[in-house]
Scaffold this active site. Sequence first.
Site, PDB file in Angstrom:
ATOM      1  N   GLY A 152       0.788  -1.240   0.000  1.00 52.67           N
ATOM      2  CA  GLY A 152       0.000   0.000   0.000  1.00 52.67           C
ATOM      3  C   GLY A 152       0.807   1.270   0.000  1.00 52.67           C
ATOM      4  N   SER A 154      22.995 -14.040   6.146  1.00 54.13           N
ATOM      5  CA  SER A 154      22.134 -14.582   7.202  1.00 54.13           C
ATOM      6  C   SER A 154      21.956 -16.090   7.148  1.00 54.13           C
ATOM      7  CB  SER A 154      20.765 -13.887   7.153  1.00 54.13           C
ATOM      8  OG  SER A 154      20.129 -14.164   5.922  1.00 54.13           O
ATOM      9  N   LYS A 187      11.010 -12.542   8.250  1.00 58.15           N
ATOM     10  CA  LYS A 187      11.469 -13.923   8.407  1.00 58.15           C
ATOM     11  C   LYS A 187      10.618 -14.689   9.427  1.00 58.15           C
ATOM     12  CE  LYS A 187      16.253 -12.853   7.137  1.00 58.15           C
ATOM     13  NZ  LYS A 187      17.640 -12.751   7.572  1.00 58.15           N
TER      14      LYS A 187
END
Length: 778
Positions: free
Chosen positions: A366, A684, A727
């Site tokens: 949005g 990561s 995540k």
Amino acid sequence: MNKNPEIFDNEYKEKLPIMPLRNTVVFPHQVIPLAVGRQKSLNLLKYLDEENRIIGLVSQKDGSVEEPKVEELYDWGTASMILKKFKMPDGSEQLIVQGMYRFRVEKIVKTDPNFEAVVIPVQDDITPTVEIEALVNNLKMLFQKIVDLSPYLTSEHRVMVLNTEDPSKLADIIASQINFSVIEKQEILEIPEVRKRLEKVHYLLNKELQVLELGSKIQNEVQGELNKTQRHYYLREQLKAIKKELGEYEDESTEIEDLREKLSQQKMSKEVHAVAEKELNRLARMSPMASEYTVSRTYIDWLLEMPWNKKTRDRLDVGKAEEILEEDHYGLEKVKKRILEYLAIRQLKSDMKGPILCFVGPPGVGKTSLGRSIARALGRKFSRMSLGGVRDEAEIRGHRRTYVGALPGRIIQEIKKLGSSNPLIMLDEIDKLGMDFRGDPSSALLEVLDPEQNFSFTDHYLEVPFDLSKVMFIATANMHDPIPPALKDRMEVIEINGYTEEEKIKIAEKYLIPKQLKAHGLNKQMVDFTPKAIHKIISEYTREAGVRNLEREIASIIRGVAKEIVEKKVESRRITANLVSRYLGAERFYSEVAERTKRPGVATGLAWTPVGGDILFIEASKMKGKGNLNLTGKLGDVMKESASAAMSYLRANSEKYHIEPDFHEKYDVHIHVPAGAIPKDGPSAGITMFTALYSLLTGKCVKNDLAMTGEITLRGMVLPIGGIKEKVLAAKRAGIHTIILPEKNRKDLEEIPKNNIKDLEFHFVKDMDEVIKLAIAS
């Protein structure tokens, strides 16, 4: 070839050497020079008797063929006498020949060293009639008209035709003189009946005359255009004189005076006013017929039509603005808080500069619609500029007036169109700006988006400063990285994270379903969705951070119900979880964590993507070898380095983890991250790679309801990473209950609503020993 029995009966035949002609047709009575260069034609001249100097000239069907075959020659030609022959220095020869009579080739009897054929001479078929006499007169008249219009015909040609009385000879002479095509000339040559030949020439002459007359008309029109300017000048002067006599004359200065009146009403700065007045004086001295008049007039119009001091009044009612923001968007508390803060300060300080915000987040959350909602809350005019793929600096700064068709840049264009100096301009997809030989648009935006500079933004077209400090700029982007650092430094970046499942359900109920019902001509009484049905659509048919695909799936269901209503199968439908698959088909996403982690060497990681979080399976396998480490899955450099760091730490601590000390000498290790077509990068996945390698080399499986994320160091430390909210939500969607995170990411959980993570168990680790204890099944 059409044969006329009356002509060919009782005829005599003769043998003639044949010379092929390219792009040329020779007629009887015609004298024409020929250049001879082809070997067969030179052979013909070499073996020709001095007494017999008559040869057959036959045109070839395709003039581009160098060595024509028998079938590539026409069947009709002209017997011609060689009047003169000249040898040229380059070995070729020049002939002057005169056509004698038509013939039809009956048979080619020799092809080497030159063509020779048996030919049948063709006599003219003529019966004198009034019709032939009329055709002859008409042809002479048409030819005279053509001579008058044609550049290649002279008065000698006219005299020759007018003095020719023989109808057959007249048709041939005209055909030889006019630039008919080879095919048209060949058709004339092959007509033995004189009346038909005259008719054919008459038709072609008419066509040629029309072409010449049209060309002459076009030439006259072009000449007329060249004189048009001068004629217009005289006409205007005459018109002035007439109007003066009638007392109706108005000087051209009236228009200039109107422009001066508009200029006096504009509330512009002294500097801009001086430039406009100077240009107006220049225009007054310029002739309206001058080429620069339009350029100068257009420039003045731009200066006068810009909203130099026109602006809309901001709606400073914070409560009302908050209502509008809540009405248009669910959640997004950070953005709403920032806008309400801006309004509160505007109440205290009226000359505050407009903020320059940048919404960064995945697609479908949005960002663009939020800009429209903010403009409505502030009561400002709104404009959206899509910057995706823009590569030309002139799109932002405009073109110099010296260029033909020059225009200001899109920023100035939008402000003029809106008629306000303080609109809200949304710069959509700012991370997708490009650059090429036309300049770097992102650099041109630096001045636009710098609150300390944009009060005097200078467009290349206007060449006078325009105050952009009152404009509220809102940029949107999917990712931080592609935005140039200098540009990012000038904006206040607000991250918009993906929605949780509960937020998506609320958004669907409050915004998406009513919007789609209205778009499809239905109402809530006709189609009603249960919360469980929306939950099923979100969990089994979409996997995204935003709600764009969710809206598409809802629209698909509503279209299906609309079809049933139109077919009168139902009057209304309540969509339950069981009915969803009826309209959307089989589920597209399902949890596969337990199945993928059944064997040693597989660990589940968490990844951030531009469209939200996702789970990542990292697989490790070993085989006999010499210690090579093979990495696949379209991995970036940083991810490859994480794999190397994990491998090095494991080798350095093999005794500690009860792994064969010399495993790296016996085995090659292969690490693969499935979905190989999708590029992956970032640090990561370090602890996930280490866990997969540990599981492989010890033969112990990783827990199947657990996922992890974190960066690894060569000392076994676990470092913090980003994208925690995305995540964690991805792990929850995949059915994972336990998540391992770096200790320093503990604070990031505060961004996630508590009710969204109440069913999840989190473990915060500092080193790899803690990861092994938590991740490996006992």
